[in-house]
Write a protein that holds these residues in place. Structure first.
Motif, PDB file in Angstrom:
ATOM      1  N   HIS A  56     122.980 -27.916   9.443  1.00  0.00           N
ATOM      2  CA  HIS A  56     123.148 -29.385   8.944  1.00  0.00           C
ATOM      3  C   HIS A  56     121.867 -29.852   7.512  1.00  0.00           C
ATOM      4  O   HIS A  56     122.880 -30.767   7.043  1.00  0.00           O
ATOM      5  CB  HIS A  56     122.635 -30.365  10.012  1.00  0.00           C
ATOM      6  N   TYR A  57     120.982 -29.291   7.514  1.00  0.00           N
ATOM      7  CA  TYR A  57     120.202 -29.628   6.991  1.00  0.00           C
ATOM      8  C   TYR A  57     119.483 -28.586   5.794  1.00  0.00           C
ATOM      9  O   TYR A  57     120.067 -27.029   5.920  1.00  0.00           O
ATOM     10  CB  TYR A  57     118.712 -29.902   7.303  1.00  0.00           C
ATOM     11  N   ALA A 104     125.358 -35.548   7.230  1.00  0.00           N
ATOM     12  CA  ALA A 104     127.007 -35.763   6.376  1.00  0.00           C
ATOM     13  C   ALA A 104     127.885 -34.725   6.348  1.00  0.00           C
ATOM     14  O   ALA A 104     127.682 -33.869   7.296  1.00  0.00           O
ATOM     15  CB  ALA A 104     125.655 -35.023   5.071  1.00  0.00           C
ATOM     16  N   GLN A 150     126.599 -26.368   0.913  1.00  0.00           N
ATOM     17  CA  GLN A 150     126.999 -28.004   0.829  1.00  0.00           C
ATOM     18  C   GLN A 150     126.373 -29.188  -0.040  1.00  0.00           C
ATOM     19  O   GLN A 150     124.197 -29.239  -0.007  1.00  0.00           O
ATOM     20  CB  GLN A 150     126.984 -28.902   1.505  1.00  0.00           C
ATOM     21  N   THR A 151     126.485 -29.387  -1.273  1.00  0.00           N
ATOM     22  CA  THR A 151     125.191 -30.502  -2.431  1.00  0.00           C
ATOM     23  C   THR A 151     124.979 -31.686  -1.208  1.00  0.00           C
ATOM     24  O   THR A 151     123.938 -32.343  -1.972  1.00  0.00           O
ATOM     25  CB  THR A 151     126.038 -30.577  -3.663  1.00  0.00           C
ATOM     26  N   THR A 152     125.989 -32.132  -0.569  1.00  0.00           N
ATOM     27  CA  THR A 152     125.567 -32.920   0.224  1.00  0.00           C
ATOM     28  C   THR A 152     124.759 -32.625   1.584  1.00  0.00           C
ATOM     29  O   THR A 152     123.914 -34.364   1.877  1.00  0.00           O
ATOM     30  CB  THR A 152     126.863 -33.130   0.792  1.00  0.00           C
ATOM     31  N   GLN A 153     123.910 -31.733   1.681  1.00  0.00           N
ATOM     32  CA  GLN A 153     122.920 -31.545   2.040  1.00  0.00           C
ATOM     33  C   GLN A 153     122.074 -32.537   2.672  1.00  0.00           C
ATOM     34  O   GLN A 153     121.349 -32.043   0.814  1.00  0.00           O
ATOM     35  CB  GLN A 153     123.205 -30.465   3.147  1.00  0.00           C
ATOM     36  N   LYS A 154     121.151 -33.100   2.728  1.00  0.00           N
ATOM     37  CA  LYS A 154     119.686 -33.581   3.042  1.00  0.00           C
ATOM     38  C   LYS A 154     118.965 -32.849   3.508  1.00  0.00           C
ATOM     39  O   LYS A 154     119.122 -31.469   3.411  1.00  0.00           O
ATOM     40  CB  LYS A 154     118.951 -34.234   3.947  1.00  0.00           C
ATOM     41  N   ARG A 155     117.718 -32.742   2.568  1.00  0.00           N
ATOM     42  CA  ARG A 155     116.386 -31.485   2.660  1.00  0.00           C
ATOM     43  C   ARG A 155     115.692 -32.326   3.035  1.00  0.00           C
ATOM     44  O   ARG A 155     114.796 -33.067   3.024  1.00  0.00           O
ATOM     45  CB  ARG A 155     116.704 -31.548   0.653  1.00  0.00           C
ATOM     46  N   ASP A 212     114.257 -35.143   1.081  1.00  0.00           N
ATOM     47  CA  ASP A 212     114.905 -36.233   1.432  1.00  0.00           C
ATOM     48  C   ASP A 212     113.802 -36.515   2.462  1.00  0.00           C
ATOM     49  O   ASP A 212     113.210 -37.418   2.607  1.00  0.00           O
ATOM     50  CB  ASP A 212     116.113 -36.112   2.624  1.00  0.00           C
TER      51      ASP A 212
END
Lengths: 184, 184
Positions: free
Chosen positions: B86-87, B184, B2-7, B133
């Motif tokens: 999740h990330y 997210a 997912q592009t919304t995942q934080k890194r 992030d």
């Protein structure tokens, strides 16, 4: 270092180093081949060499002295030194595909580009991890998800790619970043 | 992905790997020393070892098998596997200080963290190059200029640093990123 300086990441293989020239040289030498870069337009070396020689191509990449032998691309050293006066320069090499190459690539960069500090050399796989304004690379795949602008450096395999701003030599890099752009 | 995942970028030495434990073990073994982590609060190993032994400390870091021998930090494997759900996780190791360590560090990560793809392993010097992030690191110096938030992982040398959010273990990393944060 000015914080307003834009940051440029530079790929090593086929941008700073003429990896294809060395690969072709070894292949032609050992197999009596006559393949030139002109035969490779729009293709990777793997696509112009018979399938049963592919393991040999792999072997060259993994051999101890392959990266030590790479020729430097014309004008790369002079132009990078000029760029360093106006931009923050990082070298970013996708070394994870050939993990045995780390040390040899590092030696090569220290030898030919000793003005780039080790702290500004990055080995990575996925270049979306780079926090930079520009990425000069021969592989357009690396521009997907990159947060800055990708600049495609001419290489035989990317001859047919039309999706990005393109430079054909270090002289064109020099013109683009030092003449055409509004320097900060 | 997912592009919304934080890194999240994770440092290797003293975060994933107990580098200090191995360094202390070798030093104490060869010099009949009794130094423990408790003796190092607020100090680097170089500050608790006599100056004329510093070359020995360097030698350990450069020896072929040093990084192969590093113990994994408690809970690091399990928590990183959970975080990966999740990330987007990258490992970022400042290998440029000991360039001979690339291959050994890569082997260590492949052996103990085989669920991290090679494309998500980065060797760099200056971590401001990371586009992420969060950066979990034991060295607060790496947070200067980093575009995300630095999370300081407890290590003897950083005991007195108060400038950043801090975690003392992988259990605390798990709590911070999987319980406390709005996923997210």
């Amino acid at each position: 270092m000015q914080t307003t300086q834009k940051r440029i990441c530079i790929d090593m293989d086929e941008v700073m180093a003429d990896t294809v020239a060395e690969h072709l040289f070894r292949y032609n030498r050992d197999h009596g081949g006559q393949i030139t870069k002109a035969d490779m337009q729009g293709k990777w070396l793997w696509q112009v060499v018979p399938v049963d020689h592919h393991n040999k191509l792999e072997e060259y990449l993994r051999s101890e002295d392959f990266f030590d032998s790479l020729p430097v691309m014309p004008d790369a050293q002079r132009v990078l030194q000029r760029l360093q006066q106006h931009y923050e320069i990082f070298i970013a090499s996708a070394a994870m595909e050939v993990p045995t190459s780390f040390a040899a690539k590092f030696r090569w960069m220290q030898r030919h580009f000793s003005f780039i500090p080790p702290s500004h050399i990055v080995f990575c796989g996925d270049k979306t991890i780079l926090n930079a304004d520009f990425l000069i690379d021969d592989n357009a795949r690396q521009f997907r998800g990159f947060r800055g602008e990708g600049i495609l450096f001419d290489a035989p395999h990317n001859a047919l790619v039309t999706s990005h701003r393109r430079v054909s030599s270090w002289l064109e890099v020099e013109k683009l970043f030092l003449d055409d752009m509004n320097l900060a």
